[in-house]
Enzyme design. Structure first.
Site, mmCIF file in Angstrom:
data_model
loop_
_atom_site.group_PDB
_atom_site.id
_atom_site.type_symbol
_atom_site.label_atom_id
_atom_site.label_comp_id
_atom_site.label_asym_id
_atom_site.label_seq_id
_atom_site.Cartn_x
_atom_site.Cartn_y
_atom_site.Cartn_z
ATOM 1 C CD GLU A 99 -12.160 -23.917 26.161
ATOM 2 O OE1 GLU A 99 -11.592 -24.424 27.126
ATOM 3 O OE2 GLU A 99 -12.844 -24.570 25.343
ATOM 4 N NE ARG A 137 -3.699 2.490 0.871
ATOM 5 C CZ ARG A 137 -4.567 3.020 0.032
ATOM 6 N NH1 ARG A 137 -4.705 2.524 -1.192
ATOM 7 N NH2 ARG A 137 -5.306 4.038 0.394
#
Ligand SMILES: Cc1cc2nc3c(=O)[nH]c(=O)nc-3n(C[C@H](O)[C@H](O)[C@H](O)COP(=O)(O)OP(=O)(O)OC[C@H]3O[C@@H](n4cnc5c(N)ncnc54)[C@H](O)[C@@H]3O)c2cc1C
Length: 386
Positions: free
Chosen positions: A366, A271
């Site tokens: 979790e 970019r």
């Protein structure tokens, strides 16, 4: 710890990496857009994972699983997580607590799960009991040779296509340090059992195509032969596996973060703004340096913790540190990846916004980051507090 991977581990990493690139990644965008994985695609992934020898890699060799050490498992998890959970979940890792199966349970549940003929889901969380799992209200009452289950569960991953659920229910109460505690039992409840209803849960922003479900138990009768482990010892069967699971989540986070970094590096090189690659500006390149450093630290911590698990010396606090640190690093790295991509980072034409959305769940499931901090702090202070 020897930091050099064995030749076998290197080959394994390479094989899983190429499986992800060939069999899973090409489907990610479409699955995310459709918020669904077709049964045909699920069966295809399962079949190819079995053929490649990756299926049930977490299970011991004596029951037909991969028989891998934890470090090798963490390396595989790191690679699998470079694609959405919606897809790599079909390279199944059956709940290790199924190793508590006995008698006919071995042929009815354990072995079919390892061989890819059945899948399980893990049903613990309830609307009133998330982090505080001991507060579950689902009850199972003994009636003759049966238990009768009443209550509900929510957020239960892939219960919609699981053949059975491992359901946690209170079967008794007892006093511990002056506090009332629940004695919890795990049950194997087949899909279609009368009294158990399964309903799709709300849509989730992370891992579209990976669904959670609500389970309702209304006088659901199961024979006592469906108790997994011993009556009242549900936590004993669950805890060791849940702790190991946290290290595997940490490995998942490292893989996702590495993917975000790889994409960011390429973008920073390609970019151009103000006539130069954006990576040539310190404002961008320093972000990349920080991302890479944090990922390396998370990776070292995770692999070291997995290695300690193999030595039998890992503590709950150490598993918590790996999960906490790696999931938080992933959050930061995913956010910086969006920043480096600019507006394109938020568009659904590229994978970055997906990684950013998918990253968010890792600090919640979790065991949330806060709960990991509790576990770590408790372990640090335990010898000092009397
Ligand atoms: C997509 C998805 C899939 C899931 N899959 C499953 C599954 O298959 N099976 C299953 O059983 N569960 C599953 N879960 C449940 C998951 O494990 C819980 O969401 C998680 O444990 C947190 O519980 P909770 O969402 O109820 O949050 P809560 O426990 O209500 O917590 C809310 C907030 O309060 C904070 N908090 C709570 N207690 C404390 C405390 N003592 N100190 C400081 N902070 C605290 C938490 O850290 C969090 O920030 C899934 C969840 C999601 C979102």
């Amino acid at each position: 710890m020897n930091f050099q991977l064995t030749q076998e581990q290197e080959m394994l990493v390479e094989a899983v990496r190429s499986f992800v690139a060939k069999e899973l990644l090409p489907h990610e965008e479409a699955v995310d857009r459709a918020d669904a994985v077709s049964p045909e695609l699920a069966a295809q992934i399962r079949g190819k994972a079995i053929a490649a020898g990756f299926y049930a890699f977490n299970m011991p060799e004596e029951v037909g699983g991969g028989g891998l050490d934890y470090l090798s498992q963490a390396l595989i998890e790191r690679e699998l997580s470079k694609v959405s959970w919606a897809l790599h979940v079909f390279v199944a890792r059956p709940s290790k607590i199924l190793m508590a199966c006995k008698d006919e349970q071995i042929n009815d549940y354990l072995l079919p799960c390892v061989q890819g003929e059945k899948t399980d889901c893990f049903a613990l969380t309830e609307p009133g009991a998330g982090s505080d799992a001991n507060a579950i209200k689902t009850r199972a009452v003994r009636q003759g040779d049966d238990f009768v289950i009443n209550g509900s569960k929510h957020f239960i991953s892939h219960a919609g296509h699981a053949d059975f659920a491992i359901v946690f229910a209170v079967t008794d109460t007892y006093e511990h340090n002056g506090r009332k505690r629940n004695a919890v039992t795990a049950f194997l409840v087949d899909r279609g059992t009368m009294g158990m209803t399964i309903r799709r849960g709300p849509k989730c922003v992370s891992n579209r195509g990976y669904h959670t479900y609500e389970l309702f138990f209304d006088d659901c009768r199961v024979p006592a032969s469906k108790v997994l482990g011993e009556v009242g010892k549900g936590w004993e069967v669950a805890n060791a596996w849940l702790t190991a699971g946290r290290v595997m989540v940490a490995a998942n986070c490292v893989g996702q973060a590495q993917r975000a970094l790889d994409l960011s590096l390429q973008w920073a090189a390609d970019r151009k703004q103000f006539g130069q690659a954006i990576g040539s500006y310190q404002g961008v390149s320093f972000k990349l340096a920080d991302m890479a450093t944090q990922i390396r630290a998370a990776e070292m911590l995770t692999l070291h913790t997995a290695w300690k698990m193999d030595q039998g010396s890992m503590t709950d606090g150490e598993a918590g540190m790996a999960k906490l640190f790696a999931s938080e690093v992933l959050g930061k790295v995913a956010d910086e990846a969006v920043q480096i991509f600019g507006g394109m980072g938020l568009m659904d034409e590229g994978p970055v916004e997906r990684i950013w959305r998918n990253a968010r769940i890792e600090r919640i499931w979790e065991g949330t980051s806060e709960i990991q901090r509790h576990i770590i702090a408790r372990e640090l202070l335990r010898p000092l507090l009397r």
